[in-house]
Design a protein around this motif. Structure first.
Motif, PDB file in Angstrom:
ATOM      1  N   TRP A 121       0.845  -1.193   0.000  1.00 37.06           N
ATOM      2  CA  TRP A 121       0.000   0.000   0.000  1.00 37.06           C
ATOM      3  C   TRP A 121       0.883   1.247   0.000  1.00 37.06           C
ATOM      4  CZ3 TRP A 121       0.421   3.588   3.937  1.00 37.06           C
ATOM      5  CH2 TRP A 121       0.993   3.154   5.147  1.00 37.06           C
ATOM      6  N   ALA A 122       0.302   2.342  -0.485  1.00 35.17           N
ATOM      7  CA  ALA A 122       0.993   3.632  -0.486  1.00 35.17           C
ATOM      8  C   ALA A 122      -0.049   4.730  -0.357  1.00 35.17           C
ATOM      9  CB  ALA A 122       1.809   3.816  -1.759  1.00 35.17           C
ATOM     10  N   LEU A 123       0.195   5.666   0.525  1.00 33.66           N
ATOM     11  CA  LEU A 123      -0.696   6.813   0.700  1.00 33.66           C
ATOM     12  C   LEU A 123      -0.081   7.996  -0.033  1.00 33.66           C
ATOM     13  CD1 LEU A 123      -3.300   7.778   2.175  1.00 33.66           C
ATOM     14  CD2 LEU A 123      -1.783   8.586   4.009  1.00 33.66           C
ATOM     15  N   LYS A 124      -0.808   8.505  -1.037  1.00 34.46           N
ATOM     16  CA  LYS A 124      -0.271   9.554  -1.891  1.00 34.46           C
ATOM     17  C   LYS A 124      -1.096  10.834  -1.753  1.00 34.46           C
ATOM     18  CE  LYS A 124       0.925   6.024  -5.327  1.00 34.46           C
ATOM     19  NZ  LYS A 124       0.780   5.599  -6.745  1.00 34.46           N
ATOM     20  N   PRO A 125      -0.450  11.981  -1.561  1.00 34.76           N
ATOM     21  CA  PRO A 125      -1.200  13.245  -1.525  1.00 34.76           C
ATOM     22  C   PRO A 125      -1.793  13.550  -2.896  1.00 34.76           C
ATOM     23  CG  PRO A 125       1.153  13.675  -1.574  1.00 34.76           C
ATOM     24  CD  PRO A 125       0.999  12.189  -1.418  1.00 34.76           C
ATOM     25  N   VAL A 126      -2.946  14.179  -2.901  1.00 31.03           N
ATOM     26  CA  VAL A 126      -3.656  14.512  -4.133  1.00 31.03           C
ATOM     27  C   VAL A 126      -3.956  16.008  -4.135  1.00 31.03           C
ATOM     28  CG1 VAL A 126      -5.752  14.137  -5.491  1.00 31.03           C
ATOM     29  CG2 VAL A 126      -4.655  12.206  -4.317  1.00 31.03           C
ATOM     30  N   ARG A 127      -3.696  16.627  -5.257  1.00 34.54           N
ATOM     31  CA  ARG A 127      -3.932  18.072  -5.372  1.00 34.54           C
ATOM     32  C   ARG A 127      -5.430  18.373  -5.394  1.00 34.54           C
ATOM     33  NH1 ARG A 127      -1.954  21.671 -10.543  1.00 34.54           N
ATOM     34  NH2 ARG A 127      -3.102  23.583 -10.020  1.00 34.54           N
ATOM     35  N   VAL A 128      -5.838  19.295  -4.552  1.00 30.77           N
ATOM     36  CA  VAL A 128      -7.233  19.727  -4.476  1.00 30.77           C
ATOM     37  C   VAL A 128      -7.232  21.252  -4.414  1.00 30.77           C
ATOM     38  CG1 VAL A 128      -9.312  19.764  -3.039  1.00 30.77           C
ATOM     39  CG2 VAL A 128      -8.049  17.635  -3.323  1.00 30.77           C
ATOM     40  N   ASP A 129      -7.644  21.906  -5.498  1.00 32.00           N
ATOM     41  CA  ASP A 129      -7.661  23.366  -5.509  1.00 32.00           C
ATOM     42  C   ASP A 129      -8.611  23.871  -6.595  1.00 32.00           C
ATOM     43  OD1 ASP A 129      -6.271  23.181  -7.987  1.00 32.00           O
ATOM     44  OD2 ASP A 129      -4.319  23.267  -6.983  1.00 32.00           O
ATOM     45  N   GLU A 130      -8.705  25.182  -6.702  1.00 28.64           N
ATOM     46  CA  GLU A 130      -9.653  25.810  -7.631  1.00 28.64           C
ATOM     47  C   GLU A 130      -9.303  25.515  -9.086  1.00 28.64           C
ATOM     48  OE1 GLU A 130     -12.443  27.253  -7.142  1.00 28.64           O
ATOM     49  OE2 GLU A 130     -12.411  27.470  -4.953  1.00 28.64           O
ATOM     50  N   GLU A 131      -8.018  25.436  -9.395  1.00 29.50           N
ATOM     51  CA  GLU A 131      -7.646  25.159 -10.784  1.00 29.50           C
ATOM     52  C   GLU A 131      -8.111  23.761 -11.204  1.00 29.50           C
ATOM     53  OE1 GLU A 131      -3.861  25.422 -13.847  1.00 29.50           O
ATOM     54  OE2 GLU A 131      -3.467  25.095 -11.719  1.00 29.50           O
ATOM     55  N   VAL A 132      -7.848  22.769 -10.357  1.00 31.16           N
ATOM     56  CA  VAL A 132      -8.319  21.417 -10.670  1.00 31.16           C
ATOM     57  C   VAL A 132      -9.838  21.405 -10.772  1.00 31.16           C
ATOM     58  CG1 VAL A 132      -8.413  19.032  -9.857  1.00 31.16           C
ATOM     59  CG2 VAL A 132      -6.308  20.352  -9.595  1.00 31.16           C
ATOM     60  N   PHE A 133     -10.491  22.126  -9.873  1.00 29.93           N
ATOM     61  CA  PHE A 133     -11.960  22.160  -9.872  1.00 29.93           C
ATOM     62  C   PHE A 133     -12.492  22.765 -11.174  1.00 29.93           C
ATOM     63  CE2 PHE A 133     -16.068  23.863  -7.904  1.00 29.93           C
ATOM     64  CZ  PHE A 133     -16.684  22.625  -7.949  1.00 29.93           C
ATOM     65  N   SER A 134     -11.783  23.740 -11.726  1.00 32.88           N
ATOM     66  CA  SER A 134     -12.234  24.367 -12.972  1.00 32.88           C
ATOM     67  C   SER A 134     -12.273  23.354 -14.112  1.00 32.88           C
ATOM     68  CB  SER A 134     -11.342  25.554 -13.345  1.00 32.88           C
ATOM     69  OG  SER A 134     -10.045  25.122 -13.762  1.00 32.88           O
ATOM     70  N   PHE A 135     -11.344  22.402 -14.102  1.00 33.71           N
ATOM     71  CA  PHE A 135     -11.345  21.372 -15.135  1.00 33.71           C
ATOM     72  C   PHE A 135     -12.489  20.385 -14.911  1.00 33.71           C
ATOM     73  CE2 PHE A 135      -6.959  22.891 -15.467  1.00 33.71           C
ATOM     74  CZ  PHE A 135      -6.862  23.054 -16.841  1.00 33.71           C
ATOM     75  N   PHE A 136     -12.778  20.078 -13.655  1.00 32.95           N
ATOM     76  CA  PHE A 136     -13.939  19.220 -13.392  1.00 32.95           C
ATOM     77  C   PHE A 136     -15.218  19.899 -13.874  1.00 32.95           C
ATOM     78  CE2 PHE A 136     -17.603  18.113 -10.811  1.00 32.95           C
ATOM     79  CZ  PHE A 136     -17.667  16.741 -11.023  1.00 32.95           C
ATOM     80  N   LEU A 137     -15.353  21.194 -13.613  1.00 35.91           N
ATOM     81  CA  LEU A 137     -16.559  21.904 -14.038  1.00 35.91           C
ATOM     82  C   LEU A 137     -16.661  21.961 -15.562  1.00 35.91           C
ATOM     83  CD1 LEU A 137     -16.738  24.868 -11.488  1.00 35.91           C
ATOM     84  CD2 LEU A 137     -17.997  22.695 -11.462  1.00 35.91           C
ATOM     85  N   ALA A 138     -15.516  22.018 -16.242  1.00 36.56           N
ATOM     86  CA  ALA A 138     -15.547  21.964 -17.708  1.00 36.56           C
ATOM     87  C   ALA A 138     -16.101  20.620 -18.168  1.00 36.56           C
ATOM     88  CB  ALA A 138     -14.144  22.191 -18.264  1.00 36.56           C
ATOM     89  N   LEU A 139     -15.690  19.535 -17.516  1.00 36.71           N
ATOM     90  CA  LEU A 139     -16.228  18.214 -17.856  1.00 36.71           C
ATOM     91  C   LEU A 139     -17.709  18.123 -17.508  1.00 36.71           C
ATOM     92  CD1 LEU A 139     -13.300  15.949 -16.601  1.00 36.71           C
ATOM     93  CD2 LEU A 139     -13.922  16.423 -18.973  1.00 36.71           C
ATOM     94  N   ARG A 140     -18.109  18.836 -16.456  1.00 38.78           N
ATOM     95  CA  ARG A 140     -19.546  18.857 -16.111  1.00 38.78           C
ATOM     96  C   ARG A 140     -20.350  19.470 -17.250  1.00 38.78           C
ATOM     97  NH1 ARG A 140     -23.901  18.426 -15.876  1.00 38.78           N
ATOM     98  NH2 ARG A 140     -25.445  18.652 -14.203  1.00 38.78           N
ATOM     99  N   ARG A 141     -19.814  20.484 -17.878  1.00 36.93           N
ATOM    100  CA  ARG A 141     -20.476  21.094 -19.034  1.00 36.93           C
ATOM    101  C   ARG A 141     -20.474  20.130 -20.213  1.00 36.93           C
ATOM    102  NH1 ARG A 141     -23.634  25.149 -19.631  1.00 36.93           N
ATOM    103  NH2 ARG A 141     -22.519  26.107 -21.371  1.00 36.93           N
ATOM    104  N   VAL A 142     -19.383  19.437 -20.422  1.00 33.81           N
ATOM    105  CA  VAL A 142     -19.310  18.453 -21.511  1.00 33.81           C
ATOM    106  C   VAL A 142     -20.336  17.349 -21.292  1.00 33.81           C
ATOM    107  CG1 VAL A 142     -17.838  16.725 -22.627  1.00 33.81           C
ATOM    108  CG2 VAL A 142     -16.894  18.942 -22.013  1.00 33.81           C
ATOM    109  N   PHE A 143     -20.550  16.962 -20.031  1.00 33.81           N
ATOM    110  CA  PHE A 143     -21.562  15.949 -19.724  1.00 33.81           C
ATOM    111  C   PHE A 143     -22.934  16.416 -20.199  1.00 33.81           C
ATOM    112  CE2 PHE A 143     -24.746  13.834 -17.186  1.00 33.81           C
ATOM    113  CZ  PHE A 143     -24.298  12.520 -17.127  1.00 33.81           C
ATOM    114  N   ASP A 144     -23.287  17.685 -19.939  1.00 35.36           N
ATOM    115  CA  ASP A 144     -24.580  18.212 -20.398  1.00 35.36           C
ATOM    116  C   ASP A 144     -24.659  18.198 -21.922  1.00 35.36           C
ATOM    117  OD1 ASP A 144     -25.604  18.619 -17.888  1.00 35.36           O
ATOM    118  OD2 ASP A 144     -25.076  20.751 -17.798  1.00 35.36           O
ATOM    119  N   TRP A 145     -23.556  18.539 -22.574  1.00 34.90           N
ATOM    120  CA  TRP A 145     -23.537  18.486 -24.035  1.00 34.90           C
ATOM    121  C   TRP A 145     -23.791  17.065 -24.516  1.00 34.90           C
ATOM    122  CZ3 TRP A 145     -23.690  20.462 -28.748  1.00 34.90           C
ATOM    123  CH2 TRP A 145     -23.194  19.690 -29.813  1.00 34.90           C
ATOM    124  N   ASP A 146     -23.087  16.124 -23.951  1.00 36.76           N
ATOM    125  CA  ASP A 146     -23.172  14.738 -24.397  1.00 36.76           C
ATOM    126  C   ASP A 146     -24.548  14.140 -24.144  1.00 36.76           C
ATOM    127  OD1 ASP A 146     -21.638  12.264 -25.320  1.00 36.76           O
ATOM    128  OD2 ASP A 146     -22.423  11.569 -23.396  1.00 36.76           O
TER     129      ASP A 146
END
Length: 278
Positions: A226-251
């Motif tokens: 096993w390995a515990l790895k830190p994961v980046r969580v910030d507004e920039e990453v969130f902006s890309f998730f929200l872009a995919l959320r828009r793509v989901f509505d398109w699709d």
């Protein structure tokens, strides 16, 4: 507040509240599936080719009796593998939740024993405090939802590593357990979406605001370690998730009305008298 339930539509998972059944939010994983994954095409082709080569006599015998059945057997290689891995992952996640909640777990299936032993080792080495597990992160602002593995508190030493004595600096982490062969960058999209949600909804339907999150981590656990790895969580990453959320509505929605019926077309081919009589 109503409890949360899920439904599958067109291969995507949607979350809804029992007292608001008309409000359907796509799941975080379904949104992230909007990312292109061209490598999957080659991975699936490789699995099919390996199955054909490794079971050539069997496939030849099957094809002689039922060609369509042999084709189905080969083309289903990737989906069968995925299902087997998903079943193992689901059983392992159930085991992890029981263990982190402090439940005594006795003997388990031999396939799960490595996961059990290694997760216990993780609990000993990191000594996390469970805050929430398997609740739903719900976003009213951005219309998505998702079930997360755990919200935990860990204590970090001066080097940012877990201190099992709990004498370090406490940090609240959105955590995810992964039993896949590897971890991938899109886990940051997943954990950021959970962390940026508006509230948490428990199985009984009770809801609380999302607590302040200090970070995120993924526990990658396989039968080998096993390995515990830190994961980046910030507004920039969130902006890309929200872009995919828009793509989901398109699709799922907008694309269905994007292309209209033809308003002009070539003339139909003349049907001759000979053709009509025949």
């Amino acid at each position: 507040m109503g409890a949360v339930r899920t439904i599958k539509r067109g291969g995507s998972r949607f979350y809804l509240l029992t007292d608001q059944p008309d409000v359907r939010y796509p799941g975080v994983t379904s949104v992230i599936n909007m990312l292109p994954k061209p490598f999957l095409q080659f991975w699936a082709a490789k699995l099919t080719a390996e199955l054909a080569v490794d079971s050539l006599p069997f496939v030849e015998q099957m094809a002689a009796r039922d060609r369509a059945g042999a084709v189905d057997y080969l083309k289903g290689a990737a989906s069968r593998y995925t299902k087997i891995r998903a079943d193992v992952g689901s059983r392992a996640h159930d085991l992890f939740e029981r263990l982190i909640r402090g439940e005594h777990v006795g003997a388990v299936h031999p396939d799960l024993e490595p996961y059990r032993a290694l997760f216990v080792d993780f609990l000993t080495a990191v000594n996390p405090e469970l805050i929430r597990a398997e609740d739903v992160a719900w976003s009213d602002r951005h219309a998505y939802a998702g079930s997360f593995d755990a919200l935990i508190r860990v204590w970090l030493d001066d080097d940012g590593k877990p201190d099992p004595t709990r004498k370090g600096v406490p940090a609240v982490l959105m955590a995810d357990w992964k039993t896949s062969a590897a971890t991938y960058p899109d886990v940051a999209l997943q954990l950021t979406a959970y962390a940026m949600a508006d509230r948490l909804i428990a199985p009984d339907g009770s809801s609380v605001p999302m607590p302040e999150i200090d970070g995120a981590a993924v526990l990658h656990i396989t039968p080998d370690g096993w390995a515990l790895k830190p994961v980046r969580v910030d507004e920039e990453v969130f902006s890309f998730f929200l872009a995919l959320r828009r793509v989901f509505d398109w699709d799922r929605d907008v694309s269905k009305s994007a292309l209209g019926k033809a308003i002009a077309a070539s003339a139909k081919r003349l049907e001759t008298g000979t053709q009509r009589r025949s």
